[in-house]
Design a protein around this motif. Sequence first.
Motif, short mmCIF file in Angstrom:
data_model
loop_
_atom_site.label_atom_id
_atom_site.label_comp_id
_atom_site.label_asym_id
_atom_site.label_seq_id
_atom_site.Cartn_x
_atom_site.Cartn_y
_atom_site.Cartn_z
N GLN A 177 9.32 -5.21 -18.41
CA GLN A 177 9.21 -3.85 -18.92
C GLN A 177 8.57 -2.92 -17.89
N TRP A 178 7.54 -3.41 -17.23
CA TRP A 178 6.84 -2.59 -16.24
C TRP A 178 7.76 -2.21 -15.09
N LYS A 179 8.56 -3.15 -14.61
CA LYS A 179 9.44 -2.85 -13.47
C LYS A 179 10.43 -1.74 -13.79
N ALA A 180 10.77 -1.57 -15.06
CA ALA A 180 11.71 -0.52 -15.46
C ALA A 180 11.01 0.79 -15.81
N SER A 181 9.70 0.84 -15.69
CA SER A 181 8.93 2.00 -16.15
C SER A 181 8.75 3.06 -15.06
N ALA A 182 8.40 4.25 -15.53
CA ALA A 182 8.08 5.35 -14.61
C ALA A 182 6.81 5.03 -13.82
N ALA A 183 5.89 4.31 -14.43
CA ALA A 183 4.65 3.94 -13.73
C ALA A 183 4.96 3.07 -12.51
N ALA A 184 5.85 2.12 -12.68
CA ALA A 184 6.23 1.25 -11.56
C ALA A 184 6.90 2.07 -10.46
N ALA A 185 7.77 2.99 -10.84
CA ALA A 185 8.44 3.83 -9.85
C ALA A 185 7.42 4.69 -9.10
N ALA A 186 6.44 5.22 -9.82
CA ALA A 186 5.42 6.06 -9.19
C ALA A 186 4.55 5.24 -8.24
N ILE A 187 4.16 4.05 -8.65
CA ILE A 187 3.33 3.20 -7.80
C ILE A 187 4.10 2.80 -6.54
N ALA A 188 5.38 2.47 -6.70
CA ALA A 188 6.21 2.11 -5.55
C ALA A 188 6.37 3.30 -4.60
N ALA A 189 6.59 4.48 -5.17
CA ALA A 189 6.73 5.69 -4.33
C ALA A 189 5.43 5.97 -3.58
N HIS A 190 4.32 5.83 -4.26
CA HIS A 190 3.02 6.04 -3.62
C HIS A 190 2.81 5.07 -2.47
N ALA A 191 3.15 3.81 -2.69
CA ALA A 191 2.99 2.79 -1.64
C ALA A 191 3.87 3.11 -0.44
N LYS A 192 5.10 3.56 -0.68
CA LYS A 192 5.99 3.90 0.42
C LYS A 192 5.48 5.11 1.20
N ILE A 193 4.96 6.09 0.50
CA ILE A 193 4.40 7.27 1.16
C ILE A 193 3.20 6.86 2.02
N LYS A 194 2.34 6.04 1.45
CA LYS A 194 1.15 5.57 2.18
C LYS A 194 1.57 4.81 3.45
N THR A 195 2.58 3.95 3.32
CA THR A 195 3.07 3.22 4.49
C THR A 195 3.61 4.18 5.54
N GLY A 196 4.38 5.16 5.08
CA GLY A 196 4.93 6.15 6.01
C GLY A 196 3.85 6.92 6.74
N LEU A 197 2.82 7.32 6.01
CA LEU A 197 1.72 8.06 6.64
C LEU A 197 0.96 7.19 7.65
N LYS A 198 0.76 5.93 7.31
CA LYS A 198 0.04 5.02 8.22
C LYS A 198 0.88 4.73 9.47
N SER A 199 2.20 4.83 9.35
CA SER A 199 3.05 4.53 10.51
C SER A 199 3.06 5.67 11.53
N ILE A 200 2.68 6.86 11.08
CA ILE A 200 2.63 7.99 12.01
C ILE A 200 1.58 7.72 13.07
N GLY A 201 1.94 7.90 14.29
CA GLY A 201 1.02 7.66 15.39
C GLY A 201 1.00 6.23 15.88
N ARG A 202 1.71 5.37 15.19
CA ARG A 202 1.76 3.96 15.62
C ARG A 202 3.06 3.66 16.34
N ASN A 203 3.84 4.64 16.62
CA ASN A 203 5.16 4.40 17.18
C ASN A 203 5.05 3.67 18.53
N PRO A 204 5.20 2.35 18.51
CA PRO A 204 5.06 1.59 19.75
C PRO A 204 6.13 1.97 20.77
N LYS A 205 5.74 2.01 21.99
CA LYS A 205 6.67 2.35 23.07
C LYS A 205 7.14 1.08 23.76
#
Length: 174
Positions: free
Chosen positions: A143-171
Amino acid sequence: MRSILATLRKEHDELRELFEKVNATSDRAEKTRRELLQKIEAALIPHAKWEETVFYPAFAERASHDQLLQHAEAIQEHRAVELAVLPDLHASPPDSRQFAGSMKVLSEFIDHHAREEEREMFKSARQLFSAQELAEFDAQYEQWKASAAAAAIAAHAKIKTGLKSIGRNPKAPG
């Protein structure tokens, strides 16, 4: 009877299959790597967040001193993936050796974590929870996986990952 342990193990196996596919790609398979990374995150993030917010706290409430060590290890492994490995992966171009190396580290890390969880934590969970409780966890998770709460938590985690990746772009050389 259904069981959350069977569901989580099945998801571990699905992740292992996705990692096997992505690790078999060449640097030229940029589109395939991107698609597989999206599938990995779509499977991994809800799984990890539900464990962190529901299963692990319930486990810790009933755990012995030694089982609390299993719990602490699991939490730290989740944090390492979320705070270091995934941001490094996102900072790497999908057609690079850096991406391939980061993906290999992620796959090995997740496989190690899943094996420990299955071997130790799930064994403990069978002692700590009744079959009925494990079935109830499974229903709650579905039930949780199909919920809006799960979608929001997943979106938050992806945003956090994206923000942490900024400035880490290995050359690193491609």
